[in-house]
Design an enzyme around this catalytic site. Structure first.
Site, PDB file in Angstrom:
ATOM      1  N   ARG A   1      72.847   9.515 -32.426  1.00  0.00           N
ATOM      2  CA  ARG A   1      71.482   9.088 -31.999  1.00  0.00           C
ATOM      3  C   ARG A   1      70.712  10.300 -31.310  1.00  0.00           C
ATOM      4  NH1 ARG A   1      68.642   7.275 -34.567  1.00  0.00           N
ATOM      5  NH2 ARG A   1      70.351   6.414 -35.651  1.00  0.00           N
TER       6      ARG A   1
ATOM      7  N   LYS B   1      47.860  14.174 -25.647  1.00  0.00           N
ATOM      8  CA  LYS B   1      48.339  12.556 -25.862  1.00  0.00           C
ATOM      9  C   LYS B   1      49.695  12.605 -26.288  1.00  0.00           C
ATOM     10  CE  LYS B   1      43.349  11.017 -26.511  1.00  0.00           C
ATOM     11  NZ  LYS B   1      42.541  10.661 -27.537  1.00  0.00           N
TER      12      LYS B   1
ATOM     13  N   LYS C   1      35.045  17.315 -19.084  1.00  0.00           N
ATOM     14  CA  LYS C   1      34.432  16.377 -20.714  1.00  0.00           C
ATOM     15  C   LYS C   1      32.975  15.564 -20.296  1.00  0.00           C
ATOM     16  CE  LYS C   1      38.147  14.024 -22.072  1.00  0.00           C
ATOM     17  NZ  LYS C   1      38.129  14.525 -23.910  1.00  0.00           N
TER      18      LYS C   1
ATOM     19  N   GLU D   1      32.699  19.416 -23.505  1.00  0.00           N
ATOM     20  CA  GLU D   1      32.783  18.037 -24.631  1.00  0.00           C
ATOM     21  C   GLU D   1      30.971  17.616 -24.461  1.00  0.00           C
ATOM     22  OE1 GLU D   1      33.973  13.636 -23.814  1.00  0.00           O
ATOM     23  OE2 GLU D   1      35.613  15.110 -24.262  1.00  0.00           O
TER      24      GLU D   1
ATOM     25  N   ASP E   1      32.429  15.102 -29.420  1.00  0.00           N
ATOM     26  CA  ASP E   1      32.895  14.321 -30.053  1.00  0.00           C
ATOM     27  C   ASP E   1      32.155  12.973 -30.275  1.00  0.00           C
ATOM     28  OD1 ASP E   1      35.002  12.777 -27.918  1.00  0.00           O
ATOM     29  OD2 ASP E   1      33.389  11.297 -27.001  1.00  0.00           O
TER      30      ASP E   1
END
Length: 282
Positions: free
Chosen positions: A103, A138, A170, A200, A222
């Site tokens: 597994r 992510k 950002k 960004e 963005d």
């Protein structure tokens, strides 16, 4: 492009942790109960659908960690294009050992092959352009290294591995620091010359500020419309690297690549890839 495998020494802690989770406190009680000691078999790891292989190195490591006496023969390597019925690996030895590792081996190989396969689909949409597909942070906690490796196997490129790799300013950084110019001025005053900087923007006037102020190497466009990206490429005129991000669905990639951006980043490569169907049979 062929990417050399990572040293097993780096991957072993990930595989060992997964095996410990699966074996629990007392091991594989099903196998110990129903499989007579000394029973030997050969198991075949095969693809049940088309895709791009990844995670095979981890799968092989899972078998070897459970039982170093198993003979693991590779018939494919990470990065190979595979089809339904493709033989990926052959494992011979104690049946109980094979079953106990099955597994974990399949989880790694199926999950990572899914990422590589989705990445390859994104890359295919950029044909005829200079745009490159790249991943994001992510990722599944604890599995970033191997998920980003799967992106490479699919023909993509890697973004930052961690917050310490590069400066990425950002929208919240810009808001907290008081604007585009103040953050770039801080970078020029404080950042090491060895560190690259990306900022960004979501408006063309912000891009103009970046170009005027200087201090950045890369600009992340963005959630811009395709029309805005075309304008951004023209305004930039090749001065800085441009990365398009936000809502980068597979069906939109070709359109975005055609704008002339250098990179297209997508979190979906790692957070939304479907597991590729692989099977292990005696």
């Amino acid at each position: 492009m062929t990417h050399p495998p990572l040293p097993d020494l780096i991957l072993e802690p990930l595989v060992r942790a997964a095996l410990l989770e699966d074996l629990g406190t007392y091991g594989d009680i099903t196998t110990r109960t129903v499989i007579p000691a000394g029973t030997r078999y050969t198991a075949l790891l095969q693809a049940r659908e088309a895709g791009v292989a990844s995670g095979l190195q981890l799968a092989a490591l899972a078998f070897r960690l459970v039982d170093p006496g198993l003979t693991v023969t590779a018939h494919a390597v990470d990065g190979d294009t595979i089809g339904p019925g493709s033989l990926l690996m052959e494992i011979t030895g104690e049946a109980a050992s094979i079953l106990s590792a099955e597994r974990v081996a399949l989880n790694f190989a199926g999950r990572l092959s899914g990422i590589a396969t989705l990445t390859a689909a994104f890359v295919a949409e950029t044909q005829g352009t200079a745009a490159r597909i790249t991943c994001t942070r992510k990722t599944t906690p604890g599995l970033r290294l191997v998920e980003k490796q799967a992106v490479l196997h699919g023909g993509g490129f890697n973004h930052r591995f961690s917050l310490s790799d590069a400066i990425l300013i950002k929208d919240n950084h810009i808001a907290a620091a008081g604007g585009v110019r103040p953050v770039l001025q801080a970078v020029k005053a404080r950042a090491s010359h060895m560190i690259r900087t990306e900022i960004e923007v979501d408006r063309l006037d912000q891009l103009a500020e970046v170009l005027d102020e200087g201090g950045a190497d890369v600009v992340l466009l963005d959630n811009m419309t395709t029309e805005m990206m075309i304008e951004a490429v023209a305004l930039n005129a090749g001065r800085l690297i441009l990365e398009a991000s936000g809502n980068m669905r597979l069906e939109r990639v070709a359109e975005v690549a055609a704008t002339g951006v250098d990179y297209i980043s997508s979190g979906a490569l790692t957070h939304s890839a479907r597991t590729l169907d692989l099977g292990l049979d005696f």
